[in-house]
Design a protein around this motif. Structure first.
Motif, mmCIF file in Angstrom:
data_model
loop_
_atom_site.group_PDB
_atom_site.id
_atom_site.type_symbol
_atom_site.label_atom_id
_atom_site.label_comp_id
_atom_site.label_asym_id
_atom_site.label_seq_id
_atom_site.Cartn_x
_atom_site.Cartn_y
_atom_site.Cartn_z
ATOM 1 N N TYR A 4 0.821 -1.205 0.000
ATOM 2 C CA TYR A 4 0.000 0.000 0.000
ATOM 3 C C TYR A 4 0.861 1.263 0.000
ATOM 4 C CZ TYR A 4 -3.505 3.449 1.076
ATOM 5 O OH TYR A 4 -4.308 4.552 1.015
ATOM 6 N N ARG A 5 1.858 1.303 0.876
ATOM 7 C CA ARG A 5 2.738 2.475 0.973
ATOM 8 C C ARG A 5 3.475 2.728 -0.343
ATOM 9 N NH1 ARG A 5 4.600 5.654 5.356
ATOM 10 N NH2 ARG A 5 2.565 4.922 5.851
ATOM 11 N N ASP A 6 4.019 1.646 -0.950
ATOM 12 C CA ASP A 6 4.737 1.798 -2.212
ATOM 13 C C ASP A 6 3.809 2.288 -3.315
ATOM 14 O OD1 ASP A 6 7.079 0.928 -1.024
ATOM 15 O OD2 ASP A 6 6.751 -1.158 -1.590
ATOM 16 N N LEU B 284 1.201 4.180 -2.922
ATOM 17 C CA LEU B 284 0.946 5.605 -2.705
ATOM 18 C C LEU B 284 2.077 6.446 -3.267
ATOM 19 C CD1 LEU B 284 -0.552 5.904 0.886
ATOM 20 C CD2 LEU B 284 -1.724 6.101 -1.306
ATOM 21 N N SER B 285 3.292 6.009 -3.047
ATOM 22 C CA SER B 285 4.452 6.722 -3.556
ATOM 23 C C SER B 285 4.412 6.760 -5.084
ATOM 24 C CB SER B 285 5.729 6.049 -3.067
ATOM 25 O OG SER B 285 6.850 6.738 -3.507
ATOM 26 N N TYR C 79 2.259 1.852 7.658
ATOM 27 C CA TYR C 79 1.832 1.522 6.303
ATOM 28 C C TYR C 79 0.724 2.403 5.726
ATOM 29 C CZ TYR C 79 4.482 -2.666 7.336
ATOM 30 O OH TYR C 79 5.484 -3.532 7.680
ATOM 31 N N ILE C 80 -0.086 3.014 6.556
ATOM 32 C CA ILE C 80 -1.252 3.733 6.050
ATOM 33 C C ILE C 80 -1.090 5.252 6.169
ATOM 34 C CG2 ILE C 80 -3.755 4.029 6.241
ATOM 35 C CD1 ILE C 80 -2.859 1.201 5.393
ATOM 36 N N SER C 81 -0.585 5.717 7.269
ATOM 37 C CA SER C 81 -0.480 7.153 7.520
ATOM 38 C C SER C 81 0.273 7.865 6.398
ATOM 39 C CB SER C 81 0.243 7.396 8.847
ATOM 40 O OG SER C 81 0.494 8.765 9.019
ATOM 41 N N ASP C 82 -0.205 9.032 6.048
ATOM 42 C CA ASP C 82 0.468 9.799 5.003
ATOM 43 C C ASP C 82 1.752 10.461 5.504
ATOM 44 O OD1 ASP C 82 -0.777 11.662 6.607
ATOM 45 O OD2 ASP C 82 -1.528 12.885 4.960
ATOM 46 N N LYS D 18 4.297 8.817 6.699
ATOM 47 C CA LYS D 18 5.399 7.916 6.354
ATOM 48 C C LYS D 18 6.395 7.730 7.501
ATOM 49 C CE LYS D 18 4.891 9.005 1.506
ATOM 50 N NZ LYS D 18 5.463 9.474 0.285
#
Length: 150
Positions: A9-11, A13-14, A99-102, A104
């Motif tokens: 998920y984090r990747d 978003l990036s 993993y979710i918070s913007d 990072k």
């Protein structure tokens, strides 16, 4: 759904951030040169066609971007549903912030945030991922039951 969805998920978003920035740069660049195109566009239809073609590509990329965002938002809803079902609030906080918070956060920052020792948070992180796996199994089973009833 599984642990890898959380980790990816984090990747994703990036990637979406970079894609959005690329589209906006191309759009800005195209519209910066518009005045010079407009001056010569009345005499040259090839310039008009080239401008329209570039604009159409940007719009197509934007539509693709919005579809990706919608897909990621749906995945986020699933992930948050699994996190919400976790009883251990420390596990939830660790996974959300990593993993979710913007914002990072990294593990050191999460340890400070929840006022725990770094090594302890590392251990809890592993436990939280294992608990997330268990919750995903329950979630996946409930989704299968829902699909079977429809």
């Amino acid at each position: 759904m599984n642990r890898q969805d959380l980790i990816n998920y984090r990747d994703n978003l990036s990637y979406l951030d970079q894609k959005f920035e690329d589209i906006m740069r191309r759009r800005e660049r195209l519209f910066k040169i518009t005045p010079s195109y407009e001056e010569s566009a009345h005499t040259n239809s090839a310039i008009q066609d080239k401008f329209a073609e570039q604009l159409a590509r940007i719009i197509d990329d934007e539509m693709g971007y919005f579809k990706l965002v919608e897909k990621k938002l749906n995945k986020l809803k699933e992930i948050e549903k699994v996190l919400d079902d976790m009883e251990n609030t420390i596990y939830r906080n660790i996974l959300f912030n990593l993993y979710i918070s913007d914002k990072k956060y990294n593990l050191t920052q999460v340890a400070n945030l929840i006022d725990k020792e770094y090594t302890y948070v590392c251990k809890l992180h592993g436990e939280a991922l294992n608990e997330f796996d268990k919750q995903c199994e329950n979630y996946n089973k409930s989704q299968q039951i829902t699909l079977n009833h429809n």
